[in-house]
Structure formats: C-alpha cells, structure tokens
Design a protein around this motif. Structure first.
Motif, short mmCIF file in Angstrom:
data_model
loop_
_atom_site.label_atom_id
_atom_site.label_comp_id
_atom_site.label_asym_id
_atom_site.label_seq_id
_atom_site.Cartn_x
_atom_site.Cartn_y
_atom_site.Cartn_z
N MET A 177 0.80 -1.22 0.00
CA MET A 177 0.00 0.00 0.00
C MET A 177 0.84 1.28 0.00
N THR A 178 2.05 1.24 0.56
CA THR A 178 2.86 2.46 0.72
C THR A 178 4.07 2.52 -0.20
N GLY A 179 4.48 1.40 -0.80
CA GLY A 179 5.70 1.38 -1.61
C GLY A 179 6.96 1.43 -0.77
N ARG A 180 6.83 1.17 0.54
CA ARG A 180 7.95 1.32 1.46
C ARG A 180 8.18 0.02 2.24
N THR A 181 9.46 -0.26 2.53
CA THR A 181 9.77 -1.41 3.36
C THR A 181 8.99 -1.29 4.66
N PRO A 182 8.20 -2.29 5.04
CA PRO A 182 7.27 -2.12 6.16
C PRO A 182 7.92 -1.76 7.50
N THR A 183 9.13 -2.22 7.76
CA THR A 183 9.79 -1.83 9.00
C THR A 183 10.04 -0.33 9.03
N ARG A 184 10.28 0.26 7.88
CA ARG A 184 10.46 1.71 7.80
C ARG A 184 9.19 2.45 8.26
N VAL A 185 8.04 1.82 8.01
CA VAL A 185 6.75 2.40 8.37
C VAL A 185 6.40 2.13 9.84
N GLY A 186 7.01 1.09 10.41
CA GLY A 186 6.73 0.73 11.79
C GLY A 186 5.87 -0.51 11.95
N LYS A 233 -1.07 7.61 10.21
CA LYS A 233 -1.89 8.43 9.33
C LYS A 233 -1.04 9.24 8.36
N GLU A 234 0.19 9.53 8.74
CA GLU A 234 1.08 10.33 7.89
C GLU A 234 1.54 9.57 6.66
N GLU A 235 1.41 8.25 6.66
CA GLU A 235 1.82 7.47 5.49
C GLU A 235 0.89 7.76 4.31
N ILE A 236 1.44 7.72 3.12
CA ILE A 236 0.68 7.96 1.90
C ILE A 236 0.46 6.62 1.20
N THR A 237 -0.78 6.24 1.04
CA THR A 237 -1.10 4.95 0.42
C THR A 237 -1.51 5.13 -1.04
N ILE A 238 -1.55 4.03 -1.76
CA ILE A 238 -2.06 4.03 -3.13
C ILE A 238 -3.46 4.64 -3.17
N ALA A 239 -4.31 4.21 -2.23
CA ALA A 239 -5.70 4.68 -2.23
C ALA A 239 -5.78 6.18 -2.01
N THR A 240 -4.94 6.73 -1.14
CA THR A 240 -4.94 8.17 -0.89
C THR A 240 -4.53 8.93 -2.15
N ILE A 241 -3.48 8.47 -2.81
CA ILE A 241 -3.03 9.13 -4.04
C ILE A 241 -4.13 9.11 -5.09
N LEU A 242 -4.78 7.96 -5.27
CA LEU A 242 -5.80 7.84 -6.31
C LEU A 242 -7.06 8.61 -5.95
N ARG A 243 -7.47 8.58 -4.68
CA ARG A 243 -8.65 9.35 -4.28
C ARG A 243 -8.42 10.85 -4.46
N ASN A 244 -7.22 11.30 -4.09
CA ASN A 244 -6.89 12.71 -4.30
C ASN A 244 -6.86 13.08 -5.78
#
Length: 529
Positions: free
Chosen positions: A106-115, A130-141
C-alpha cells in the motif's frame, strides 16, 4: 458486418459501419473507415485514466495455482487470467507475513520503515500511521473512487477511535475485517461497512467479499470517475472454511487436505465471478488487474499443505518459500496476453507503478523503496535505484534480512536474541529493531540454486562484499526511520473467539474450543429490514 476482435469495441464501431451500409461506399473505403474507427476507439480507451483492481490472496503459496505448475488443484479462472496477461516468475511479497506485506504494497515502502514489524493482532497499538501515503490516498486525491473489500490488517484498533481506519487511508467505501473472519471464514459476524458492523453474514468469506465488490461496482461507485478496488481474500488463511462443493473435488483420508485445496479452488471460483463482472459492465479493456499473494504458504499443524514449487521454507521466512508468490497482471492493449516475465518484482513496486500508469506524482518527501515496472509491459528492462530488500525481525529460520540483485541474493541474520514476543510487543524487541547489527551472511545464486542450498560467500568474495555493503546501508536507513511501539501484552482477542474445524489435521492438533463462543440465537420479536 466484419466480426470485431474485441467485443467492447463493437458498440463504438458498429454505428459507423451501419452508416456505410446506407450509402454506396467502396469496399476499400469501408476497410479504411473500419481501420480508423478501431484506431480511434483504442486510442480513446488509452487516453482515459485506467480503472485499477488489485486482488490479494492470503497465505497462497508460489506453487498453489495451476498456472504455476500445481497438478493437484483446479484453478481454471486464474489459469485463464494468466493466459490473458503477464505472469511473473519472480514476483515477491513485500514481507514474509501479512500486515507487513500489505503495508509494503500500500505504501511502496519497506514495512519496518513504516513501523509495521509483524502481524497486527486486534487491539495492538501497532498500525500504519496516518502520515503514510497509500495508493488509495493518491488515487482518491486524483479523483478516483476507491473501495476496499475483505481483510484489512493495517491497524490494531480496528473500527475504534485512536488509529487510522480504511477511510483515513484513502478508501471512500470499505467493507472489511481487522484480520480473520470470526468465528471463522464461514458465516462471519465481524465485517464492518464504512464504520458500521453488519452482523452475521451467511456464506463463505470469498463469496461474501466478492459479493460486496460486485455490488459496489454495479450500484455504489461513482461511474463518472475511474475506480480503484482493493479486494483482499482470506483464502487459504486459517481458520479455513471450505464449502462442501469445493472440498469434495479433493478426496483424502486427511480432511485438512480436502479443506485446503478446496479453499484455493473456492477462491479461484469467486475471482472468476469478479472478472466476469468486469466483462458484464464492459470494463475489461480499461481496467488494470493485478493478482498476487501476501506471503508464502503457512503449512500449519492443522493444515500442513501449500506448495512453494520446491522453494526453501514457508510463510515467515525471508528464504524464497516465504516471500516469492504468484503475480499476474492483465491490462488489455498494454500488457501482452500470454507473456511471461522473469524480472524480479515486489509488492513495494505497485505504488510507483500505479503512479506512472495514472500520471500522478510519486511521493518525493520520503524514501520509496519500490520501482516503476511499466517498462516490463513493453518488453523493456527496469533500472532499480535500490535492490529489492526485506527486513523481518520476527522471521523464522534464523535469517531476518534479504537483498536481491539480479540472480544473486544475500541473506543475513540479525545479531540479537530471537524475538521474545511473536504477537505482543516487547520493549527489548523494540530496542533490537532500532539498534541490532547484522550478523552472519550467506550468498546464493538463484538462477543456479533456486532452493538456496549452496552458500557462495567464500567463492564470490567481491560480489559478497559489494552486496553486504549495500545491505548494511539500506538496513541502517530503515532502522533509523522505524517508529517504536510501547510494550503491549497480547489479549488473544481473536484466539478466544475462533471456532476451529472438527478435524485435527495430519499432525493431530489438540482440540481447541472458543473461550468466547459466538451467540447466533435470533429474537423473532426483532424486526429485520
């Protein structure tokens, strides 16, 4: 009239040819008009923002489908889907188990980097911030309508205040469960639609999740916008629940065998229903569909099944059996039907790829660990700025880190004690995630040794040293970025409520009864809508 090769174009081209039939138009002119009509229609489709559908299986092994060489199970719909698109032989999950893998996708980021360090139990403080940017957030925006159906598993306080919910991460519509269906994947009672629990549902999870996806496509989506639909099946994750109509096709003295392979077939059947719905709504031509799994097969005591096609280990391992998964993409007119690609790709590649496909900007205010893979659709190569990388502190098998470059793969241990809590959160584990150094490393050539049995570290000292340096750098960067979580005791919320199957499996698992059984009594005085 000449039969068109693509049914979805007939509605656009037929009126033009009918006009020709009303006039005295030469055969050559008709052919030219036909050519221009087809070209215009295809161009119009390509000029539109594509719809996007990602379908994620749960614990489906690399060798669990017919199109990946399985000779046990019948998966006609996914086999057909593979013939219609591009099948990847070296597709990887972003991590070796569920929550981290979904986070990376969902984030394009290594999950440990996200926590997200491990699977997230219900009520855990761990979550995708909440600060992470997901595929869905990009597309909805970007004016897409968005929906999630099925397993969520990106927070612990699911449908509770204090952590982001699916709508906070970009989904206008969500019909989800935190992790598993309860009491299992038959007649579950814990699905939530847009924040409201829906109560007990009749049927099996794959059918329920597909029904919601189909209804959203038909009735609830905004048809003036392109859509992003993320459909996450539970199959074949435990607690497995398989309809008799599918289990009967895999007779065995071990009921868990019939249940497992029937479960894969059950998922395939409902995937087929979802693909048929795209065709009914004439959405196939302008919809990019990607199918994959979140990790390798679990092979538990209850269900010691699932195939890796000979790859080493299983779910929870950074060896190939734990992270290499099926991966198939279909996008008519852009991806060649029946093609096979051997380029290593990963779940973290999906976000930058979809940004390229839709023309939206890939986030540049944070590290993105994936790479845009659209050149592969045209037979070209991709160039990675960073090698594929996995870090899973709780990995099984004594190796927690892996890096792949070309045919070469480096795996490493973390110089720390084994993880202390595999469900709860331990303060010392959190310290190790932030500060532990890398330990022993092994080097494998996957082209010559796909089962990872011959360590070539001493035979390839230069390559080993170069890859070790790259691994050290990425590992250090990810450690610095990773959030830490407070210590937390696992309350076993799900485990107290799971209704396990009556059979004991090949390993004769002791009988397990739910401590908090479901109460399915009905009150006839209560009116139902």
């Amino acid at each position: 009239m000449k039969k068109l090769p693509d049914k979805s174009l007939q509605g656009r081209v037929k009126p033009i040819l009918e006009i020709c039939d009303g006039f005295r138009v030469s055969y050559v002119m008709k052919r030219l008009l036909f050519f221009f009509a087809i070209s215009f229609s295809v161009f119009s489709c390509r000029g539109q923002s594509p719809n996007i559908l990602i379908v994620l299986a749960d614990d489906l092994g690399y060798g669990d489908l017919g199109c990946y060489g399985n000779r046990i199970v019948k998966t006609p719909n996914l086999d057909r889907f593979a013939r219609e698109g591009m099948r990847f032989t070296d597709c990887y999950a972003a991590a070796a188990n569920c929550s981290p893998s979904r986070t990376g996708l969902m984030t394009g980021r290594t999950p440990t980097r996200v926590g997200v360090h491990n699977w997230i139990p219900m009520l855990s403080p761990m979550h995708v911030p909440k600060e992470e940017i997901t595929i869905a957030t990009i597309l909805r925006n970007g004016s897409y309508d968005t929906a999630h159906t099925g397993k969520w598993h990106l927070n612990g306080w699911f449908n509770l205040p204090g952590q982001p919910q699916p709508n906070d991460h970009g989904f206008n519509h969500w019909f989800s469960v935190q992790n598993n269906g309860l009491p299992n994947h038959r007649n579950p009672w814990n699905f939530v639609r847009n924040g409201t629990p829906v109560g007990t549902l009749k049927g099996y999870s794959a059918g329920i999740v597909t029904d919601e996806a189909i209804h959203w496509l038909r009735q609830w989506r905004d048809k003036t916008k392109p859509f992003f639909l993320f459909t996450c099946y539970h199959e074949p994750h435990e607690p497995i629940a398989t309809a008799p109509e599918f289990a009967k096709d895999y007779p065995s003295d071990d009921p868990s065998y019939s249940a497992y392979w029937g479960n894969v077939a059950q998922m395939d059947a409902h995937f087929g229903r979802l693909m048929a719905e795209l065709d009914k709504q004439e959405l196939r031509d302008n919809t990019l569909v990607f199918f994959t799994s979140d990790n390798g097969p679990a092979r538990t005591g209850f269900h010691p099944h699932g195939e890796t096609d000979g790859l080493r280990d299983k779910k929870g391992s950074v060896f190939e059996g734990g992270i290499r998964v099926p991966g198939i993409i279909r996008w008519p007119g852009r991806v060649k039907a029946g093609s096979i690609d051997h380029t290593p790709i990963s779940g973290v590649d999906i976000l930058p790829t979809l940004c390229d496909v839709t023309g939206f900007k890939t986030p540049d205010d944070r590290p993105i660990d994936g790479t845009n893979i659209t050149p592969l659709f045209e037979g070209k190569k991709i160039v990675r700025q960073q090698p594929l990388f996995w870090l899973f502190h709780a990995a099984r098998g004594g190796r927690q880190v892996a890096l792949r470059e070309g045919d070469w793969k480096l795996v490493a241990a973390i110089d720390a004690p084994p993880v202390r809590k595999r469900a709860g959160i331990d303060a010392l584990d959190q310290q190790d995630i932030k500060s532990a150094k890398l330990g022993r490393m092994e080097l494998y050539n996957l082209n010559a040794d796909r089962t990872e049995t011959r360590d070539l570290a001493s035979a390839e000292p230069k390559r080993f040293r170069q890859m070790a340096e790259r691994m050290e750098k990425i590992y250090s960067d990810v450690q610095k970025d990773s959030p830490q979580w407070p210590a937390w005791e696992w309350p076993r919320y799900e485990h107290q409520r799971i209704q396990w199957p009556a059979y004991r499996g090949a390993k004769k698992v002791p009988l397990r009864k739910p401590q908090i059984p479901g109460d399915f009594r009905s009150n006839p005085l209560l009116k139902r809508p």
